[in-house]
Design an enzyme around this catalytic site. Structure first.
Site, mmCIF file in Angstrom:
data_model
loop_
_atom_site.group_PDB
_atom_site.id
_atom_site.type_symbol
_atom_site.label_atom_id
_atom_site.label_comp_id
_atom_site.label_asym_id
_atom_site.label_seq_id
_atom_site.Cartn_x
_atom_site.Cartn_y
_atom_site.Cartn_z
ATOM 1 N N ASP A 20 -8.644 40.730 -1.202
ATOM 2 C CA ASP A 20 -9.951 40.489 -0.560
ATOM 3 C C ASP A 20 -11.002 40.137 -1.615
ATOM 4 O O ASP A 20 -11.950 40.871 -1.821
ATOM 5 C CB ASP A 20 -10.386 41.735 0.241
ATOM 6 C CG ASP A 20 -10.561 42.984 -0.608
ATOM 7 O OD1 ASP A 20 -9.941 43.084 -1.692
ATOM 8 O OD2 ASP A 20 -11.347 43.871 -0.207
ATOM 9 N N HIS A 248 -10.010 47.946 -10.917
ATOM 10 C CA HIS A 248 -9.066 48.585 -9.992
ATOM 11 C C HIS A 248 -7.818 47.722 -9.748
ATOM 12 O O HIS A 248 -6.682 48.168 -9.936
ATOM 13 C CB HIS A 248 -9.730 48.808 -8.630
ATOM 14 C CG HIS A 248 -10.965 49.624 -8.636
ATOM 15 N ND1 HIS A 248 -10.967 50.993 -8.782
ATOM 16 C CD2 HIS A 248 -12.267 49.275 -8.493
ATOM 17 C CE1 HIS A 248 -12.207 51.451 -8.710
ATOM 18 N NE2 HIS A 248 -13.014 50.428 -8.542
#
Ligand code: BDR
Ligand code: CA
Length: 323
Positions: A20, A248
């Site tokens: 995303d 991340h």
């Protein structure tokens, strides 16, 4: 690159990237596009850091800017059980890419993420590794449509969760899991091997401004694009007391190629899907005796409880910055 032997002397990893984008997603995509041992089969997109229309557009722009020829597909625009949710504009910018003007991609839009996942997994039985770094909605939809894919993938590596530590969107939850907790629970309970790379590890992979600048200096134009779109994102983390930005999603990418840098714990995983603990991830560690309960019968999955942050950042620097 000096750190990798010639192509063919080590196993290739056939990867589908479910994403995303998203600033930290962009660095992860560059890692996948540049790593000599990774064969990027395709990119599937999902809503999350921005609406699907933006994450899909961003993935196509980034993939082409990075020289990746893999197809990019649009997937889910909302969670399995949709809820009103704000997008994190203050973290990923008003276009999902740190406000960097990115234009429009040349390739036409498609809406076939779930079909692409199923078809590609069937075409390469036992080989496909899914790296999922957004909401798990596309994976859950693919499982619902073709449950047999669980037995056909090599594994699923996901960035998500917070195990015995606080979340980053609520005290209980990490953002990817919070955004579609039901989908995440489906993914953890399916009969495929899952490794979760949660905040427990990604809080150890903090890339400083200096380190990012060094990568932009030694790397190519694609790395400099990632550096430019990361400026507000790194500012967000600095304003929250961090020494730099948490990478991340790229940390989960490093797990594909360098699993020895991570400390894993086995056990079944469940996700709370409602109330104040919505999105909380819990693991029942293997080897501990509990009375019979509805935890029984769930597949044991792996959770990275710790990792060598410095070494992971070093791997990223070598691949993305030619360091
Ligand atoms: C995760 O949430 C998203 O904001 C990031 O891209 C990452 O996948 C971190 O919690
Ligand atoms: Ca992401």
């Amino acid at each position: 690159m000096s750190h990798s032997p010639a192509r063919g002397s080590r196993p290739m990893h056939k990867v589908i990237f479910d994403t995303d984008p998203g600033v930290d997603d962009a660095l992860a995509l560059l890692y996948l596009a540049r790593h000599p041992d990774i064969d990027l089969l395709g990119v599937t997109t999902v809503f999350g850091n921005a609406p699907l229309s933006m994450t899909f557009r961003n993935a196509r722009v980034l993939a082409r800017a990075f020289g990746a020829t893999a197809p990019v597909h649009a997937g889910a625009a909302e969670a399995l059980v949709p809820v009103a949710e704000d997008f994190p504009w203050h973290i990923h910018g008003n276009n999902g890419l740190g406000n960097l003007p990115v234009g429009e991609p040349a390739d036409p839009p498609t809406s076939t993420a779930v079909a692409f996942l199923i078809d590609t997994i069937r075409a390469h039985p036992g080989e496909v590794r899914i790296l999922a770094v957004g909401r798990m909605t596309n994976l859950a939809l693919a499982l619902a449509e073709a449950p047999e894919i669980a037995g056909l993938v090599r594994d699923v590596v996901l960035m998500g969760g917070a195990f015995g530590t606080h979340g980053n969107i609520t005290p209980a939850a990490e953002a990817n899991i919070f955004g579609d907790p039901l989908a995440a629970d489906h993914v953890f309970r399916a009969q495929w091997p899952v490794t979760a790379i949660p905040l427990n590890v990604t809080r150890r992979t903090v890339m400083t401004r200096q380190a990012l600048a060094d990568l932009c200096r030694t790397g190519d134009d694609a790395m400099r694009m990632v550096g430019a779109l990361s400026q507000d994102y790194i500012g967000f983390y600095e304003s929250n007391g961090e020494a730099g930005m948490l990478v991340h999603d790229c940390t989960a990418g490093v797990f594909l190629t360098d699993p020895d840098l991570f400390d894993l714990q086995g056990g079944s995983v469940r996700v709370c899907d409602h109330g104040p603990f919505r999105g909380q991830t819990l693991q029942r560690p293997d080897g501990i005796g509990f009375p019979p309960s509805d935890w029984d019968g769930r597949r044991s999955q792996q959770v990275a409880m710790d990792g060598d942050g410095a070494a992971i950042l070093d791997r990223i620097a070598k691949v993305c910055g030619n360091a």
